[in-house]
Design an enzyme around this catalytic site. Structure first.
Site, PDB file in Angstrom:
ATOM      1  N   LEU A  81      10.355 -21.184  -3.795  1.00 11.85           N
ATOM      2  CA  LEU A  81       9.361 -20.265  -3.206  1.00 11.85           C
ATOM      3  C   LEU A  81       8.029 -20.327  -3.963  1.00 11.85           C
ATOM      4  O   LEU A  81       7.998 -20.317  -5.195  1.00 11.85           O
ATOM      5  CB  LEU A  81       9.920 -18.835  -3.293  1.00 11.85           C
ATOM      6  CG  LEU A  81       9.035 -17.743  -2.700  1.00 11.85           C
ATOM      7  CD1 LEU A  81       9.118 -17.752  -1.179  1.00 11.85           C
ATOM      8  CD2 LEU A  81       9.440 -16.370  -3.233  1.00 11.85           C
ATOM      9  N   GLY A 137      -0.254   5.387  -4.365  1.00  9.02           N
ATOM     10  CA  GLY A 137      -0.908   6.632  -4.770  1.00  9.02           C
ATOM     11  C   GLY A 137      -0.338   7.816  -4.002  1.00  9.02           C
ATOM     12  O   GLY A 137       0.032   8.840  -4.585  1.00  9.02           O
ATOM     13  N   HIS A 167       2.149   3.350  -8.834  1.00 11.43           N
ATOM     14  CA  HIS A 167       1.994   1.926  -9.186  1.00 11.43           C
ATOM     15  C   HIS A 167       3.165   1.462 -10.066  1.00 11.43           C
ATOM     16  O   HIS A 167       3.686   0.358  -9.914  1.00 11.43           O
ATOM     17  CB  HIS A 167       0.667   1.692  -9.920  1.00 11.43           C
ATOM     18  CG  HIS A 167      -0.543   1.983  -9.078  1.00 11.43           C
ATOM     19  ND1 HIS A 167      -0.667   1.547  -7.782  1.00 11.43           N
ATOM     20  CD2 HIS A 167      -1.686   2.667  -9.353  1.00 11.43           C
ATOM     21  CE1 HIS A 167      -1.834   1.959  -7.291  1.00 11.43           C
ATOM     22  NE2 HIS A 167      -2.462   2.647  -8.226  1.00 11.43           N
ATOM     23  N   ARG A 184       2.044  -4.761   6.163  1.00  7.43           N
ATOM     24  CA  ARG A 184       1.356  -3.757   5.341  1.00  7.43           C
ATOM     25  C   ARG A 184       2.229  -2.516   5.277  1.00  7.43           C
ATOM     26  O   ARG A 184       2.636  -1.984   6.318  1.00  7.43           O
ATOM     27  CB  ARG A 184      -0.014  -3.395   5.928  1.00  7.43           C
ATOM     28  CG  ARG A 184      -0.738  -2.366   5.061  1.00  7.43           C
ATOM     29  CD  ARG A 184      -2.085  -1.968   5.611  1.00  7.43           C
ATOM     30  NE  ARG A 184      -2.780  -1.123   4.656  1.00  7.43           N
ATOM     31  CZ  ARG A 184      -4.038  -1.282   4.255  1.00  7.43           C
ATOM     32  NH1 ARG A 184      -4.758  -2.262   4.748  1.00  7.43           N
ATOM     33  NH2 ARG A 184      -4.580  -0.468   3.374  1.00  7.43           N
ATOM     34  N   SER A 191      -7.399  -5.840  -5.233  1.00  6.82           N
ATOM     35  CA  SER A 191      -8.486  -6.405  -4.420  1.00  6.82           C
ATOM     36  C   SER A 191      -9.819  -6.300  -5.148  1.00  6.82           C
ATOM     37  O   SER A 191      -9.945  -5.532  -6.116  1.00  6.82           O
ATOM     38  CB  SER A 191      -8.581  -5.654  -3.094  1.00  6.82           C
ATOM     39  OG  SER A 191      -9.087  -4.352  -3.322  1.00  6.82           O
ATOM     40  N   THR A 192     -10.816  -7.030  -4.654  1.00  7.40           N
ATOM     41  CA  THR A 192     -12.157  -6.929  -5.266  1.00  7.40           C
ATOM     42  C   THR A 192     -12.650  -5.477  -5.152  1.00  7.40           C
ATOM     43  O   THR A 192     -13.343  -4.987  -6.037  1.00  7.40           O
ATOM     44  CB  THR A 192     -13.160  -7.890  -4.576  1.00  7.40           C
ATOM     45  OG1 THR A 192     -12.977  -7.805  -3.158  1.00  7.40           O
ATOM     46  CG2 THR A 192     -12.960  -9.326  -4.990  1.00  7.40           C
ATOM     47  N   ASP A 230       0.827  -1.210   0.000  1.00  5.49           N
ATOM     48  CA  ASP A 230       0.000   0.000   0.000  1.00  5.49           C
ATOM     49  C   ASP A 230       0.862   1.261   0.000  1.00  5.49           C
ATOM     50  O   ASP A 230       2.011   1.245   0.433  1.00  5.49           O
ATOM     51  CB  ASP A 230      -0.907  -0.023   1.249  1.00  5.49           C
ATOM     52  CG  ASP A 230      -2.035   0.981   1.137  1.00  5.49           C
ATOM     53  OD1 ASP A 230      -2.414   1.345   0.007  1.00  5.49           O
ATOM     54  OD2 ASP A 230      -2.532   1.426   2.185  1.00  5.49           O
TER      55      ASP A 230
HETATM   56  C1  FPP Z   1      -2.209   0.195  -3.109  1.00  3.93           C
HETATM   57  O1  FPP Z   1      -1.748   1.498  -3.260  1.00  3.93           O
HETATM   58  C2  FPP Z   1      -1.711  -0.633  -4.144  1.00  3.93           C
HETATM   59  C3  FPP Z   1      -2.468  -1.224  -5.078  1.00  3.93           C
HETATM   60  C4  FPP Z   1      -3.926  -1.037  -5.180  1.00  3.93           C
HETATM   61  C5  FPP Z   1      -1.888  -2.069  -6.088  1.00  3.93           C
HETATM   62  C6  FPP Z   1      -0.567  -2.712  -5.775  1.00  3.93           C
HETATM   63  C7  FPP Z   1       0.131  -2.807  -7.019  1.00  3.93           C
HETATM   64  C8  FPP Z   1       1.445  -2.698  -7.227  1.00  3.93           C
HETATM   65  C9  FPP Z   1       2.447  -2.669  -6.172  1.00  3.93           C
HETATM   66  C10 FPP Z   1       1.943  -2.576  -8.589  1.00  3.93           C
HETATM   67  C11 FPP Z   1       1.472  -3.702  -9.456  1.00  3.93           C
HETATM   68  C12 FPP Z   1       2.491  -4.691  -9.573  1.00  3.93           C
HETATM   69  C13 FPP Z   1       2.315  -5.834 -10.181  1.00  3.93           C
HETATM   70  C14 FPP Z   1       3.502  -6.623 -10.492  1.00  3.93           C
HETATM   71  C15 FPP Z   1       0.986  -6.344 -10.538  1.00  3.93           C
HETATM   72  P1  FPP Z   1      -2.808   2.665  -3.230  1.00  3.93           P
HETATM   73  O2  FPP Z   1      -3.061   3.089  -4.618  1.00  3.93           O
HETATM   74  O3  FPP Z   1      -4.029   2.265  -2.479  1.00  3.93           O
HETATM   75  O4  FPP Z   1      -2.023   3.753  -2.472  1.00  3.93           O
HETATM   76  P2  FPP Z   1      -2.628   4.862  -1.505  1.00  3.93           P
HETATM   77  O5  FPP Z   1      -3.094   4.133  -0.272  1.00  3.93           O
HETATM   78  O6  FPP Z   1      -1.466   5.746  -1.241  1.00  3.93           O
HETATM   79  O7  FPP Z   1      -3.740   5.530  -2.236  1.00  3.93           O
END
Ligand code: FPP
Length: 251
Positions: free
Chosen positions: A125, A17, A31, A177, A59-60, A14
């Site tokens: 792994l 963003g 991302h 997390r 996630s969903t 997390d």
């Molecule tokens: C949460 O950050 C992250 C996600 C919703 C997606 C996680 C994805 C990646 C780490 C990149 C994808 C990588 C692969 C290899 C599929 P957020 O957007 O909720 O961040 P915020 O809490 O700061 O808004």
């Protein structure tokens, strides 16, 4: 290979963003940067001796994000599959995706199927991406499947566990997390019942192998009691039970 009591590690990646926004960039930047560090963390998990690493990639609930952001996440998954395929196979990693991937582009779905198939006999792994995944949904699906296949039979914890999406991964030992929030957000709800939880302020794109290793070593030292008391207390309470037999009997 190191022996560790933290065999299954799960990570909620997390803070992408916010990482980007704090640098005056669009959220998708986070991302993109976040996707670049995934392979470092996979390598570190392997080096630390973990048997399984499960990463929450989509996630969903993430379906409600702007279409453009969702598409970027799809693209990053595809890019990861193309770029990391050889390294995954060379390092004996068993790759799987858990969750509903039917809305992904067909090409990405076939890349997933190919890599899952080509890596299925690997003994290293177990790397799993949770994509289109929700913990409650997984439990409901497992219960429904069980009821359908076993009408009238009583459901037990062991049986429900065996109907989950990836039963062979077993319970989560360490759930990390990043990003500063202290929530589980519908991730591996059943499997994390006794997981050690660790929340770091570090946003995912800044998460390093070094910090991962430090968390792992810190948590390795925690005593995990699984609802029991610690071993020294157990010894003391046995002695006290003998000494206080009369008191206990008269309670
Ligand atoms: C949460 O950050 C992250 C996600 C919703 C997606 C996680 C994805 C990646 C780490 C990149 C994808 C990588 C692969 C290899 C599929 P957020 O957007 O909720 O961040 P915020 O809490 O700061 O808004």
């Amino acid at each position: 290979m190191k022996e560790t009591n933290l065999k299954h590690i799960a990570i909620i990646m997390d803070g992408n963003g916010r990482w980007a926004q704090s640098r005056s960039h669009e959220r998708i930047w986070g991302h993109i940067r976040g996707s670049k560090i995934v392979s470092n963390i996979v390598e570190e998990a392997d080096d630390l001796g973990a048997k399984a690493l499960t990463l929450y990639a989509f996630s969903t609930e993430n379906w409600s994000r702007p279409v453009g952001e969702v598409k970027v996440l799809f693209k990053l998954l595809k890019k990861f599959l193309l770029k990391e395929r050889n390294r995954i196979l060379k390092n004996n990693i068993q790759f799987k995706v858990m969750g509903d991937i039917t809305k992904l582009p067909e090409k990405t779905q076939s890349l997933i199927a190919e890599l899952e198939n080509d890596s299925k006999d690997n003994k290293g792994l177990k790397l799993t991406f949770a994509f289109g995944y929700g913990g409650r949904d997984e439990i409901v699906q497992a219960a429904n499947k069980f009821i359908k296949e076993n009408p009238g039979k009583e459901l037990t914890e062991e049986l429900l566990q065996s109907y989950l999406l990836m039963p062979h991964l077993g319970d989560v030992d360490l759930l990390i997390r990043t990003g500063g929030d202290q929530r589980i957000s519908n991730f591996l709800l059943w499997q994390s019942a006794y997981a050690e939880l660790y929340f770091t302020q570090t946003k995912w794109p800044d998460f390093t192998r070094k910090e991962f290793k430090e968390i792992f070593e810190f948590v390795s030292k925690r005593e995990r009691r699984f609802g029991n008391v610690c071993s020294s207390d157990l010894q003391t309470s046995k002695m006290m039970a003998v000494e206080n037999k009369e008191l206990i009997t008269n309670l």
